[in-house]
Design an enzyme around this catalytic site. Structure first.
Site, PDB file in Angstrom:
ATOM      1  N   ASP A  22      26.274  37.054   7.348  1.00  0.00           N
ATOM      2  CA  ASP A  22      25.325  37.437   8.407  1.00  0.00           C
ATOM      3  C   ASP A  22      25.668  38.823   8.949  1.00  0.00           C
ATOM      4  OD1 ASP A  22      24.170  34.962   8.158  1.00  0.00           O
ATOM      5  OD2 ASP A  22      24.932  34.172  10.055  1.00  0.00           O
ATOM      6  N   ARG A  36      19.724  39.732   2.084  1.00  0.00           N
ATOM      7  CA  ARG A  36      18.731  39.035   2.925  1.00  0.00           C
ATOM      8  C   ARG A  36      18.244  40.056   3.949  1.00  0.00           C
ATOM      9  NH1 ARG A  36      21.459  35.423   7.169  1.00  0.00           N
ATOM     10  NH2 ARG A  36      21.935  34.042   5.423  1.00  0.00           N
TER      11      ARG A  36
HETATM   12  C1  LIG Z   1      17.260  32.952   7.477  1.00  0.00           C
HETATM   13  C2  LIG Z   1      17.482  33.887   8.614  1.00  0.00           C
HETATM   14  C3  LIG Z   1      18.734  34.429   8.797  1.00  0.00           C
HETATM   15  C4  LIG Z   1      18.940  35.349   9.833  1.00  0.00           C
HETATM   16  N1  LIG Z   1      20.135  36.004   9.922  1.00  0.00           N
HETATM   17  C5  LIG Z   1      20.280  37.007  10.824  1.00  0.00           C
HETATM   18  C6  LIG Z   1      21.440  37.827  10.837  1.00  0.00           C
HETATM   19  O1  LIG Z   1      22.360  37.659  10.042  1.00  0.00           O
HETATM   20  N2  LIG Z   1      21.505  38.815  11.764  1.00  0.00           N
HETATM   21  C7  LIG Z   1      20.493  39.056  12.665  1.00  0.00           C
HETATM   22  O2  LIG Z   1      20.588  40.004  13.458  1.00  0.00           O
HETATM   23  N3  LIG Z   1      19.390  38.264  12.684  1.00  0.00           N
HETATM   24  C8  LIG Z   1      19.263  37.256  11.796  1.00  0.00           C
HETATM   25  N4  LIG Z   1      18.114  36.498  11.805  1.00  0.00           N
HETATM   26  C9  LIG Z   1      17.186  36.571  12.949  1.00  0.00           C
HETATM   27  C10 LIG Z   1      16.169  37.683  12.774  1.00  0.00           C
HETATM   28  O3  LIG Z   1      16.791  38.935  12.917  1.00  0.00           O
HETATM   29  C11 LIG Z   1      15.027  37.572  13.807  1.00  0.00           C
HETATM   30  O4  LIG Z   1      15.561  37.687  15.097  1.00  0.00           O
HETATM   31  C12 LIG Z   1      14.248  36.280  13.735  1.00  0.00           C
HETATM   32  O5  LIG Z   1      14.029  35.916  12.399  1.00  0.00           O
HETATM   33  C13 LIG Z   1      12.874  36.433  14.431  1.00  0.00           C
HETATM   34  O6  LIG Z   1      12.108  37.412  13.772  1.00  0.00           O
HETATM   35  P1  LIG Z   1      10.843  37.087  12.831  1.00  0.00           P
HETATM   36  O7  LIG Z   1      11.021  37.841  11.559  1.00  0.00           O
HETATM   37  O8  LIG Z   1      10.683  35.648  12.656  1.00  0.00           O
HETATM   38  O9  LIG Z   1       9.638  37.785  13.543  1.00  0.00           O
HETATM   39  P2  LIG Z   1       9.074  37.677  15.044  1.00  0.00           P
HETATM   40  O10 LIG Z   1       8.095  38.784  15.161  1.00  0.00           O
HETATM   41  O11 LIG Z   1      10.192  37.612  16.026  1.00  0.00           O
HETATM   42  O12 LIG Z   1       8.335  36.285  15.048  1.00  0.00           O
HETATM   43  C14 LIG Z   1       7.215  35.998  14.236  1.00  0.00           C
HETATM   44  C15 LIG Z   1       6.711  34.608  14.612  1.00  0.00           C
HETATM   45  O13 LIG Z   1       7.690  33.631  14.234  1.00  0.00           O
HETATM   46  C16 LIG Z   1       7.810  32.616  15.219  1.00  0.00           C
HETATM   47  N5  LIG Z   1       9.161  32.689  15.819  1.00  0.00           N
HETATM   48  C17 LIG Z   1      10.090  33.660  15.600  1.00  0.00           C
HETATM   49  N6  LIG Z   1      11.227  33.376  16.278  1.00  0.00           N
HETATM   50  C18 LIG Z   1      11.008  32.234  16.928  1.00  0.00           C
HETATM   51  C19 LIG Z   1      11.806  31.418  17.796  1.00  0.00           C
HETATM   52  N7  LIG Z   1      13.048  31.761  18.112  1.00  0.00           N
HETATM   53  N8  LIG Z   1      11.259  30.289  18.301  1.00  0.00           N
HETATM   54  C20 LIG Z   1      10.010  29.909  17.965  1.00  0.00           C
HETATM   55  N9  LIG Z   1       9.197  30.631  17.154  1.00  0.00           N
HETATM   56  C21 LIG Z   1       9.684  31.765  16.639  1.00  0.00           C
HETATM   57  C22 LIG Z   1       6.724  32.890  16.236  1.00  0.00           C
HETATM   58  O14 LIG Z   1       5.579  32.199  15.814  1.00  0.00           O
HETATM   59  C23 LIG Z   1       6.517  34.395  16.120  1.00  0.00           C
HETATM   60  O15 LIG Z   1       5.252  34.807  16.547  1.00  0.00           O
HETATM   61  C24 LIG Z   1      17.877  35.622  10.745  1.00  0.00           C
HETATM   62  C25 LIG Z   1      16.630  35.065  10.543  1.00  0.00           C
HETATM   63  C26 LIG Z   1      16.404  34.236   9.490  1.00  0.00           C
HETATM   64  C27 LIG Z   1      15.034  33.700   9.280  1.00  0.00           C
END
Ligand SMILES: Cc1cc2nc3c(=O)[nH]c(=O)nc-3n(C[C@H](O)[C@H](O)[C@H](O)COP(=O)(O)OP(=O)(O)OC[C@H]3O[C@@H](n4cnc5c(N)ncnc54)[C@H](O)[C@@H]3O)c2cc1C
Length: 303
Positions: A130, A180
């Protein structure tokens, strides 16, 4: 601004105390966390595998305070890998390097992580590293490159919100290190990170194209439907087969989208956290979506 306020609130001790003890927040936690024990985690992973979904196990924890704690993190992941092997689960592990002593030095951290990587290799699985807040990015990338050079099965994580990430990703592609891509979950200064959702999204698309063109089995980690559709469109246009990349999502978020991707024949891996050190992970999930935190605060006020 809104996000910064939510991050600030999430660091307040009163909110932390209430969140850690209230039965209401425990219910909410269950939505994002598989359970407190490895047994609970394994039963969720077994169920996901039966539904055709891959998993990555995250034993919650970060920023350990002693070498003993770092060694305990290593041992708990060794146990998780043992179970993955014994039950022949379709699962990798995801680790945070601050959980393995990165704050005490890269050498010590590498010594703690190497046994996991060699165990993962012997089981035919991988270690996903991560990405944490920006002060850790250089060291994290150095360690991932080093483990890969030692022939370890590792995946790097990159965050689209950082200006530097396109170049970092190009270097990872050149080294044939799987990546990723995520948007990024920490509060970063405007001097190094895109401040608006529109800019982060457009950088996410640019890096997705890079990964689909030049990456090694890349993973696109998001719940953003528009970005996922763009990934599907671009992969189809470039002739990238559905088994040459995967989508990744967090356990408990956008289950409708998860089902749709599996139905459409894409490879989907869920990031499944477990353990009792859930507070920072849970708070990052709340801060990502203001509606989540307002829901929590409303219940705090009502109490
Ligand atoms: C498999 C995976 C591994 C990850 N690893 C890391 C990492 O190592 N380091 C790091 O900094 N970040 C990590 N993240 C988190 C990432 O950086 C984002 O903060 C997170 O994925 C939210 O962004 P989004 O792409 O879903 O888009 P967004 O624009 O935030 O969300 C898009 C839509 O997804 C849904 N959604 C998103 N988040 C939520 C929530 N918390 N609760 C409910 N609905 C939600 C909503 O419908 C929203 O409108 C990871 C995410 C994933 C999926």
């Amino acid at each position: 601004m809104m996000r910064a306020t939510l991050f600030y609130l999430s660091t307040q001790p009163a909110l932390r105390r209430w969140t850690e003890t209230s039965s209401f927040s425990r219910k909410l936690i269950k939505r994002f966390v598989a359970g407190m024990t490895l047994d609970e985690e394994i039963s969720v992973v077994r169920r996901l595998n039966a539904e055709g979904i891959l998993a990555t196990l995250d034993h919650l924890g970060e920023s350990v305070k002693s070498t003993e704690e770092a060694a305990a993190s290593r041992d708990s992941y060794i146990n998780a890998l043992d179970r993955i092997g014994a039950e022949k689960l379709q699962a990798t592990i995801s680790i945070k390097l601050t959980q393995f002593g990165l704050d005490f030095g890269e050498r010590q951290c590498l010594d703690n992580v190497r046994p996991l990587v060699s165990k993962a290799k012997s089981l035919g699985t991988a270690v996903e590293v991560d990405m944490e807040a920006s002060p850790y990015v250089d060291a994290t990338l150095r360690i991932v490159h080093r483990l890969h050079e030692e022939d370890g099965p590792v995946r790097a994580v990159v965050q689209a919100y950082l200006f530097r990430t396109f170049d970092d990703t190009a270097a990872l592609c050149d080294a044939a290190i799987p990546v990723r891509l995520v948007k990024g979950a920490y509060e970063e200064p405007r001097s190094i990170a895109f401040p608006t959702k529109a800019e982060v999204d457009s950088e996410f698309v640019r890096i997705t194209h890079l990964l689909l063109d030049r990456g090694t089995y890349p993973a696109i980690g998001s719940h953003d439907e528009t970005l996922l559709q763009e990934t599907e469109r671009y992969a189809a246009r470039q002739g990238v087969a559905k088994d040459k990349f995967e989508f990744q999502m967090l356990y408990g978020i956008r289950r409708d989208l998860q089902d749709r991707l599996v139905r459409d024949g894409y490879r989907l891996r869920l990031y499944v956290p477990y353990g009792d050190a859930w507070y920072p992970y849970f708070m990052r999930r709340l801060a990502e979506r203001p509606a989540n935190l307002f829901f929590l605060l409303k219940n705090l006020v009502r109490r």
